[in-house]
Enzyme design. Structure first.
Site, short mmCIF file in Angstrom:
data_model
loop_
_atom_site.label_atom_id
_atom_site.label_comp_id
_atom_site.label_asym_id
_atom_site.label_seq_id
_atom_site.Cartn_x
_atom_site.Cartn_y
_atom_site.Cartn_z
N ASP A 12 0.83 -1.21 0.00
CA ASP A 12 0.00 0.00 0.00
C ASP A 12 0.86 1.26 0.00
OD1 ASP A 12 -2.32 1.47 0.01
OD2 ASP A 12 -2.54 1.41 2.19
N HIS A 29 2.78 3.77 -8.93
CA HIS A 29 2.67 2.33 -9.25
C HIS A 29 3.94 1.84 -9.96
CE1 HIS A 29 -1.32 2.15 -7.76
NE2 HIS A 29 -1.83 2.97 -8.67
N LEU A 122 11.41 -20.24 -5.59
CA LEU A 122 10.49 -19.30 -4.92
C LEU A 122 9.19 -19.32 -5.70
CD1 LEU A 122 9.81 -16.78 -3.07
CD2 LEU A 122 10.76 -15.37 -4.90
C1 FPP Z 1 -1.93 0.01 -3.40
O1 FPP Z 1 -1.48 1.33 -3.31
C2 FPP Z 1 -1.33 -0.63 -4.56
C3 FPP Z 1 -2.02 -1.17 -5.59
C4 FPP Z 1 -3.49 -1.18 -5.67
C5 FPP Z 1 -1.33 -1.75 -6.74
C6 FPP Z 1 -0.10 -2.53 -6.43
C7 FPP Z 1 0.72 -2.56 -7.67
C8 FPP Z 1 2.06 -2.52 -7.73
C9 FPP Z 1 2.95 -2.59 -6.54
C10 FPP Z 1 2.76 -2.41 -9.03
C11 FPP Z 1 2.33 -3.38 -10.02
C12 FPP Z 1 2.72 -4.76 -9.68
C13 FPP Z 1 2.84 -5.72 -10.58
C14 FPP Z 1 3.27 -7.07 -10.15
C15 FPP Z 1 2.62 -5.47 -12.01
P1 FPP Z 1 -2.53 2.52 -3.46
O2 FPP Z 1 -2.57 2.91 -4.88
O3 FPP Z 1 -3.82 2.10 -2.84
O4 FPP Z 1 -1.85 3.64 -2.60
P2 FPP Z 1 -2.55 4.80 -1.78
O5 FPP Z 1 -3.12 4.17 -0.54
O6 FPP Z 1 -1.42 5.71 -1.48
O7 FPP Z 1 -3.59 5.40 -2.67
#
Ligand code: FPP
Length: 224
Positions: A12, A29, A122
């Protein structure tokens, strides 16, 4: 010292990081994906066997279209560019969640899973379109359909995480203390670490610090 096989992560904070440093959630992201790669390497160095990453929840569809499509284009490029590398490193990729994406993405995911299915160093469980409550409903329905008995052992067999041991560690970055519909059944006895740093800022040192702390926790499992 506690054994460690499986680490699960709620990654997150990408959006907040992106807005703060690059004025764009999507840049967050992108940076988050770089952290994913770092943590994969760190998991291997720590001899971890399963790494479960919450990449897209059943609720994330409610985000603006441009963010959703950016996330899937990141995923697509990641798989196209890195699947051979993962395979060479003896890493297995498994998707947990319901694969109802575009034809192109579904195909890429299935090919990536198939290509790496025999790898043993892994296993990365990528949670995509994953929600724990719907996973449980699906599992109960399957048990009933098969006229199987409802036991803890049986239920585990009907989850997406079949044959995967429960995580010993859950890490949630981004300074929020909630589980967000992630692995509710599987986390029953997991040690939970809430990390203030946003996911793109999280690094191998932070990861190792958590592992070190975990190794010395007295785990009781209800006993004394
Ligand atoms: C949450 O942060 C994150 C996500 C919903 C997406 C996670 C994706 C990645 C780490 C990159 C892509 C990964 C792959 C494997 C392709 P948020 O956007 O909810 O953050 P916020 O709470 O600050 O809004």
């Amino acid at each position: 010292m506690n054994p460690l096989n499986h680490v699960a992560i709620i990654m997150d904070g990408n959006g907040r990081w992106g807005l703060k440093y690059k004025n764009s959630r999507n840049e967050g992201h992108k940076a988050g994906l770089r952290t994913v790669e770092k943590i994969i390497r760190a998991s291997i160095r720590n001899n971890i066997k399963f790494l479960t990453l919450f990449a897209f929840s059943t609720e994330n569809w409610k985000r603006p279209k441009n963010e959703v499509s950016f996330l899937f284009s990141l995923l697509e490029n990641f798989l196209k560019n890195k699947i051979n590398d993962l395979h060479d490193k003896n890493i297995r990729l498994k998707i947990i969640g319901i694969k109802n994406f575009s034809k192109k993405i579904n195909k890429l995911l299935s090919l990536s899973e198939k290509k790496t299915s025999k790898n043993t160093r892994l296993q990365i469980n990528l949670a995509l379109n994953y929600g724990s409550k719907s996973e449980l409903v699906y599992a109960f329905k399957s048990i009933l359909k098969n006229k199987d008995s409802i036991t803890e052992k049986n239920l585990s067999k009907y989850l997406f995480t079949k044959n995967i041991p429960d995580p010993e560690i859950l890490i949630r970055t981004g300074d929020k203390k909630r589980l967000s519909n992630f692995l509710l059944w599987q986390l029953a006895y997991t040690e939970i670490f809430f990390e203030k740093k946003l996911w793109p800022a999280f690094n191998e040192k932070d990861f190792n610090k958590i592992i070190k702390e975990y190794k010395f926790i007295k785990r009781n499992f209800g006993k004394i």
